[in-house]
Design a protein around this motif. Structure first.
Motif, PDB file in Angstrom:
ATOM      1  N   LEU A 147      25.317  35.480  72.756  1.00 11.31           N
ATOM      2  CA  LEU A 147      25.732  36.851  72.468  1.00 11.31           C
ATOM      3  C   LEU A 147      24.520  37.763  72.260  1.00 11.31           C
ATOM      4  N   GLY A 148      23.442  37.447  72.981  1.00 11.53           N
ATOM      5  CA  GLY A 148      22.240  38.254  72.895  1.00 11.53           C
ATOM      6  C   GLY A 148      21.408  38.004  71.650  1.00 11.53           C
ATOM      7  N   ARG A 149      21.720  36.974  70.899  1.00 14.53           N
ATOM      8  CA  ARG A 149      21.000  36.660  69.662  1.00 14.53           C
ATOM      9  C   ARG A 149      20.410  35.263  69.747  1.00 14.53           C
ATOM     10  N   PRO A 150      19.223  35.047  69.174  1.00 15.67           N
ATOM     11  CA  PRO A 150      18.675  33.690  69.144  1.00 15.67           C
ATOM     12  C   PRO A 150      19.514  32.799  68.231  1.00 15.67           C
ATOM     13  N   VAL A 151      19.398  31.508  68.431  1.00 14.39           N
ATOM     14  CA  VAL A 151      20.109  30.522  67.619  1.00 14.39           C
ATOM     15  C   VAL A 151      19.095  29.815  66.724  1.00 14.39           C
ATOM     16  N   LYS A 152      19.485  29.588  65.482  1.00 14.37           N
ATOM     17  CA  LYS A 152      18.631  28.858  64.546  1.00 14.37           C
ATOM     18  C   LYS A 152      19.454  27.775  63.864  1.00 14.37           C
ATOM     19  N   LEU A 153      19.005  26.532  63.996  1.00 16.09           N
ATOM     20  CA  LEU A 153      19.667  25.421  63.315  1.00 16.09           C
ATOM     21  C   LEU A 153      19.090  25.284  61.907  1.00 16.09           C
ATOM     22  N   ILE A 154      19.970  25.171  60.934  1.00 19.24           N
ATOM     23  CA  ILE A 154      19.566  24.931  59.547  1.00 19.24           C
ATOM     24  C   ILE A 154      20.268  23.648  59.127  1.00 19.24           C
ATOM     25  N   TYR A 155      19.489  22.647  58.748  1.00 16.92           N
ATOM     26  CA  TYR A 155      20.090  21.350  58.449  1.00 16.92           C
ATOM     27  C   TYR A 155      19.363  20.674  57.286  1.00 16.92           C
ATOM     28  N   TYR A 156      20.102  19.762  56.657  1.00 13.13           N
ATOM     29  CA  TYR A 156      19.576  18.991  55.537  1.00 13.13           C
ATOM     30  C   TYR A 156      19.961  17.533  55.728  1.00 13.13           C
ATOM     31  N   PRO A 212      30.529  39.924  59.810  1.00  9.70           N
ATOM     32  CA  PRO A 212      29.967  41.240  59.519  1.00  9.70           C
ATOM     33  C   PRO A 212      29.051  41.696  60.645  1.00  9.70           C
ATOM     34  N   ALA A 213      28.830  43.004  60.718  1.00  9.74           N
ATOM     35  CA  ALA A 213      27.932  43.554  61.728  1.00  9.74           C
ATOM     36  C   ALA A 213      26.519  43.047  61.462  1.00  9.74           C
ATOM     37  N   VAL A 214      25.812  42.715  62.547  1.00 12.20           N
ATOM     38  CA  VAL A 214      24.464  42.192  62.408  1.00 12.20           C
ATOM     39  C   VAL A 214      23.554  42.854  63.425  1.00 12.20           C
ATOM     40  N   ASN A 215      22.287  42.739  63.168  1.00 17.28           N
ATOM     41  CA  ASN A 215      21.260  43.212  64.085  1.00 17.28           C
ATOM     42  C   ASN A 215      21.129  42.185  65.218  1.00 17.28           C
ATOM     43  N   ALA A 216      20.971  42.654  66.439  1.00 12.58           N
ATOM     44  CA  ALA A 216      20.862  41.757  67.593  1.00 12.58           C
ATOM     45  C   ALA A 216      19.661  40.827  67.484  1.00 12.58           C
ATOM     46  N   ALA A 217      18.662  41.185  66.701  1.00 15.58           N
ATOM     47  CA  ALA A 217      17.491  40.328  66.537  1.00 15.58           C
ATOM     48  C   ALA A 217      17.728  39.214  65.523  1.00 15.58           C
ATOM     49  N   ASP A 218      18.756  39.368  64.682  1.00 17.02           N
ATOM     50  CA  ASP A 218      19.059  38.339  63.692  1.00 17.02           C
ATOM     51  C   ASP A 218      19.590  37.094  64.398  1.00 17.02           C
ATOM     52  N   PRO A 219      19.077  35.926  64.029  1.00 17.96           N
ATOM     53  CA  PRO A 219      19.570  34.714  64.684  1.00 17.96           C
ATOM     54  C   PRO A 219      20.988  34.359  64.241  1.00 17.96           C
ATOM     55  N   ILE A 220      21.689  33.685  65.098  1.00 19.15           N
ATOM     56  CA  ILE A 220      22.958  33.064  64.719  1.00 19.15           C
ATOM     57  C   ILE A 220      22.573  31.754  64.043  1.00 19.15           C
ATOM     58  N   LYS A 221      22.871  31.657  62.766  1.00 20.85           N
ATOM     59  CA  LYS A 221      22.483  30.479  61.995  1.00 20.85           C
ATOM     60  C   LYS A 221      23.625  29.458  62.014  1.00 20.85           C
ATOM     61  N   ILE A 222      23.301  28.271  62.483  1.00 23.15           N
ATOM     62  CA  ILE A 222      24.261  27.177  62.564  1.00 23.15           C
ATOM     63  C   ILE A 222      23.787  26.100  61.602  1.00 23.15           C
TER      64      ILE A 222
END
Length: 183
Positions: free
Chosen positions: A73-82, A28-38
């Motif tokens: 892709l111009g977006r920050p990356v955020k790792l989400i892990y458990y 889906p379309a996202v804001n460039a400030a939204d992180p890419i959540k991995i």
């Protein structure tokens, strides 16, 4: 030196997977400030914890490095892990939470083939691209076309499920030089 080469391979693989996920799999379309959540589960306790903790540190170094360079892709990356507690029975709930609650953009595997195999049914059910970082032989059972694994374990053409290139209707590309992407 090996750790640096491994991290470079991880960087290349995850970067390609994120780009493919965002560009080709109807993100889906996202804001460039939204992180890419991995998202991923990782063995941080239990018998696999020593390797899981080292793997997590490598992934966090990658995250910091990518974000310092402006992200993907111009977006920050955020790792989400458990913590999967080195227990494959914990994996389905972790990956379901990552996809349904945390709404991650990409799922990657944690450490160990048993953990990766336990995550595959969730990835398949959600029709999500799944990148395996530390396992072998997982897709021999599932034959999932959106499954990718560590390119250091095979030649360039064999890295991907054969239908990946056919699904776009184009001709299958020539196999790249075996050294491509392998530092």
């Amino acid at each position: 030196m090996f750790a640096h080469r491994r991290l470079f391979g991880l960087t290349s693989l995850v970067s390609m997977a994120v780009a493919a996920s965002v560009l080709f799999f109807n993100a889906p379309a996202v804001n460039a400030a939204d992180p890419i959540k991995i998202g991923f589960g990782m063995a941080l306790t239990g018998p696999l914890a020593a390797n899981g903790k080292m793997s997590l540190v490598a992934m966090q170094v990658w995250e910091d490095d990518i974000n310092a360079q402006g992200g993907l892709l111009g977006r920050p990356v955020k790792l989400i892990y458990y913590d999967d507690q080195s227990n494959p029975s914990q994996i389905p709930a972790i990956y379901s939470k990552l996809l349904d609650v945390d709404k991650v953009d990409l799922i990657v595997s944690g450490y160990a083939s048993t953990q990766i195999a336990a995550a595959m049914p969730v990835a398949i059910q959600h029709k999500k691209l799944f990148v395996s970082l530390f396992g072998t032989g997982i897709n021999e059972k599932f034959h999932y076309p959106k499954y990718f694994y560590d390119p250091q374990r095979a030649n360039a053409k064999a890295r991907f499920h054969p239908r990946v290139f056919q699904s776009r209707g184009g001709a299958e590309p020539e196999a790249a030089d075996d050294r491509a992407g392998l530092c």
